[in-house]
Structures are given as structure tokens and as C-alpha cells.
Design a protein around this motif. Structure first.
Motif, short mmCIF file in Angstrom:
data_model
loop_
_atom_site.label_atom_id
_atom_site.label_comp_id
_atom_site.label_asym_id
_atom_site.label_seq_id
_atom_site.Cartn_x
_atom_site.Cartn_y
_atom_site.Cartn_z
N ARG A 102 43.76 53.86 46.99
CA ARG A 102 45.22 53.80 46.94
C ARG A 102 45.81 54.69 48.03
NH1 ARG A 102 45.63 54.95 40.57
NH2 ARG A 102 45.17 52.86 39.81
N TRP A 140 43.48 44.61 37.24
CA TRP A 140 43.52 45.92 37.89
C TRP A 140 42.85 46.98 37.02
CZ3 TRP A 140 45.27 45.93 42.73
CH2 TRP A 140 46.11 44.88 43.13
N GLY A 141 42.23 47.96 37.67
CA GLY A 141 41.66 49.11 36.96
C GLY A 141 40.58 48.69 35.98
N ASN A 165 40.38 52.88 43.00
CA ASN A 165 40.71 51.89 41.97
C ASN A 165 39.86 50.66 42.19
OD1 ASN A 165 41.95 50.87 39.70
ND2 ASN A 165 43.97 50.67 40.61
#
Length: 122
Positions: free
Chosen positions: A53, A78-79, A59
């Protein structure tokens, strides 16, 4: 929809039996700017990708293609949600709860699945 409870709010346990059923939206009816719950079969599975990021933290992200009887849509996970791809196969049936619809690649509508979303494998 969201419910907030302030200082004057009270939570009381109810003896009533509560039945809740998630409302699922057909893929063809999804428009950007809203949150949806959908269900269908996985038709494509992308790879887990790590990235950095802007703030320097790491991430992960992954993509899936989900189809139902009305159409197909790209899912971006995401994540921690991205790791679900490790447990999926083509034609796995899943439910996605509370995914946000937005324009993605090539201005096509996609669903973003983050920490407020849930992925349920059927």
C-alpha cells in the motif's frame, strides 16, 4: 443498512425466536454505488497477489468470477477475504454477503469484498 446504539440505547435479550433470511440480488440487477448479497457458482479463479500500500504496509488481493442464472460478475477480494480462493474450485457454490458494487476494469461493474463482507461456501 446500519444500526447505531448510543449512550441512551438499551439492548435486551428477547425470548422471541427471530428468523432472518438474507435477500440475494440477481447479478443482472446490480448497479454501482450500493451493497449487495449475491449467490452463485464460481466460474473463474484468479491468483492471490501481494502488494504494498501507499503507507508501506503489505496486503493481498484476489479475483473470482461469479455467475448465476442472470449473468456473471467479477469479485475482488481484499485482505483476509482473498485467502478464500485457496478453498474454492470452479463450480463451487458460494454466497457473498454485503459486497460493494463499483466500476472496475474496463468500466465493468464488479463487487468488492472487504472486511465488512462475508463469503460463505455452500
Amino acid at each position: 443498512m446500519e444500526l447505531n446504539l448510543g449512550n441512551r440505547g438499551i439492548i435486551q435479550k428477547s425470548e422471541k425466536e427471530i428468523e432472518y433470511r438474507e435477500k440475494f440480488t440477481d447479478i443482472a440487477d446490480i448497479i454501482p454505488g450500493e451493497s449487495y448479497s449475491v449467490q452463485g457458482k464460481v466460474s473463474e479463479i484468479g491468483e492471490l497477489r501481494e502488494f504494498e500500500r501507499e503507507d508501506g504496509t503489505e496486503n493481498v488481493v484476489a479475483n473470482l468470477q461469479l455467475k448465476d442464472e442472470t449473468g456473471s460478475i467479477r469479485l475482488t477480494l481484499w485482505g483476509e477475504q482473498a485467502y478464500v480462493i485457496e478453498d474454492l474450485d470452479i463450480d463451487s457454490e458460494i454466497q457473498i454477503i454485503n459486497a460493494y458494487a463499483k466500476y472496475g476494469l474496463n468500466e465493468e461493474i464488479e463487487l468488492s469484498i472487504g472486511n465488512r463482507s462475508r463469503v460463505i461456501m455452500l
